[in-house]
Design an enzyme around this catalytic site. Structure first.
Site, PDB file in Angstrom:
ATOM      1  N   ILE A   1     -27.061 -32.329  71.513  1.00  0.00           N
ATOM      2  CA  ILE A   1     -26.070 -31.559  72.456  1.00  0.00           C
ATOM      3  C   ILE A   1     -24.611 -31.744  71.891  1.00  0.00           C
ATOM      4  O   ILE A   1     -24.468 -32.882  71.324  1.00  0.00           O
ATOM      5  CB  ILE A   1     -26.193 -31.845  73.944  1.00  0.00           C
ATOM      6  N   ASP A   2     -23.961 -30.839  71.850  1.00  0.00           N
ATOM      7  CA  ASP A   2     -22.560 -31.040  71.308  1.00  0.00           C
ATOM      8  C   ASP A   2     -21.750 -32.412  71.715  1.00  0.00           C
ATOM      9  O   ASP A   2     -21.858 -32.683  72.871  1.00  0.00           O
ATOM     10  CB  ASP A   2     -21.613 -29.927  71.301  1.00  0.00           C
TER      11      ASP A   2
END
Length: 256
Positions: free
Chosen positions: A59-60
């Site tokens: 995930i970012d």
């Protein structure tokens, strides 16, 4: 590296971490230290475990929430197959600009690197470039100028939620890379501009949280499910918008 981690579950095959904002998942260009993998390596060394943690998904950096990390190659392969087969259940909550006509919807459109901005992903609706991507969304709460929504991913492309929501003109609140860091809806009143500015200060990142994660355990085959609370920054912004919308509604009704 000794970086605090919020580990919500762990067994011999995997662990679930509730990732904080600002933590890059793995070392790469410009980020060789201070990553989740650096933190996991230190964590396992302290426990005397012979593993470094094997990534199954990402995930970012500035997205918070749940991630599964494998502890051996068998677990990694079996979990990766579930991601590939789209049998993993993943839900995100996001604050986005604008109101919606419908209560739920589906965004479908190939996602690929933006040719004019390599740091951005973009949607190619005709499918001439990029990879197939599907995002389902439903409204959680309307606040007038912004909306809290829940997104369920059918595919897992880089920046999928961020690119898909920008494509339908509902960029994530304060998403600098995708244009959500400006006032896109609302009034011209100075007080309103100050209110939004205060909200941006409270959540200096895109308003996106990986809220739940469900899958089959790679060894036992049991269905397991994890859910996490909204982080404090996003929770505060939701509460502020809730108060603002209630106040605005009161003015319209002549109650304030």
């Amino acid at each position: 590296e000794d970086i605090p981690l919020d580990i919500v579950y762990e067994d011999d095959d995997l662990l679930i971490v509730n990732k904080q904002a600002g933590l890059v998942v793995h070392p790469g260009h410009g980020n060789f230290t201070g990553t989740l993998l650096n933190a996991l390596k230190f964590y396992f060394e302290q426990k005397g475990e012979d593993t470094e943690g094997l990534l199954v998904h990402r995930i970012d950096k500035d997205t918070t929430g749940l991630m599964v990390v494998a502890k051996n190659e068998m677990a990694q392969a079996r979990l990766a197959k579930q991601f590939y087969d789209h049998t993993i259940e993943r839900k995100y909550q996001a604050m986005v600009w604008g109101d919606f006509d419908e209560e739920e919807g589906t965004i479908e459109g190939h996602i690929g690197r933006n040719p004019s901005n390599r740091l951005q992903m973009t949607v190619f609706p005709d499918g001439e470039q990029g990879r197939h991507a599907i995002t389902h969304y439903k409204l959680v709460k309307r606040f007038g100028y912004v909306t809290l929504i829940e997104c369920q991913l059918e595919t897992g492309r880089t920046h999928q939620i961020r690119a898909h929501l920008k494509h339908i003109n509902h960029p994530l609140f304060n998403d600098t890379r995708y244009g959500g860091d400006k006032i896109l809806k609302g009034t011209t009143f100075t007080k309103y501009k100050q209110f939004v500015s205060n909200c941006f200060s409270l959540i200096p990142r895109q308003a996106l949280h990986a809220k739940s994660l469900g899958f089959q355990h790679p060894t036992t085959g049991d269905a397991i499910f994890f859910e996490s609370e909204l982080p404090s920054d996003l929770k505060q912004v939701v509460e502020k918008w809730d108060g603002y919308s209630q106040h605005s509604l009161g003015i319209e009704r002549g109650e304030v």
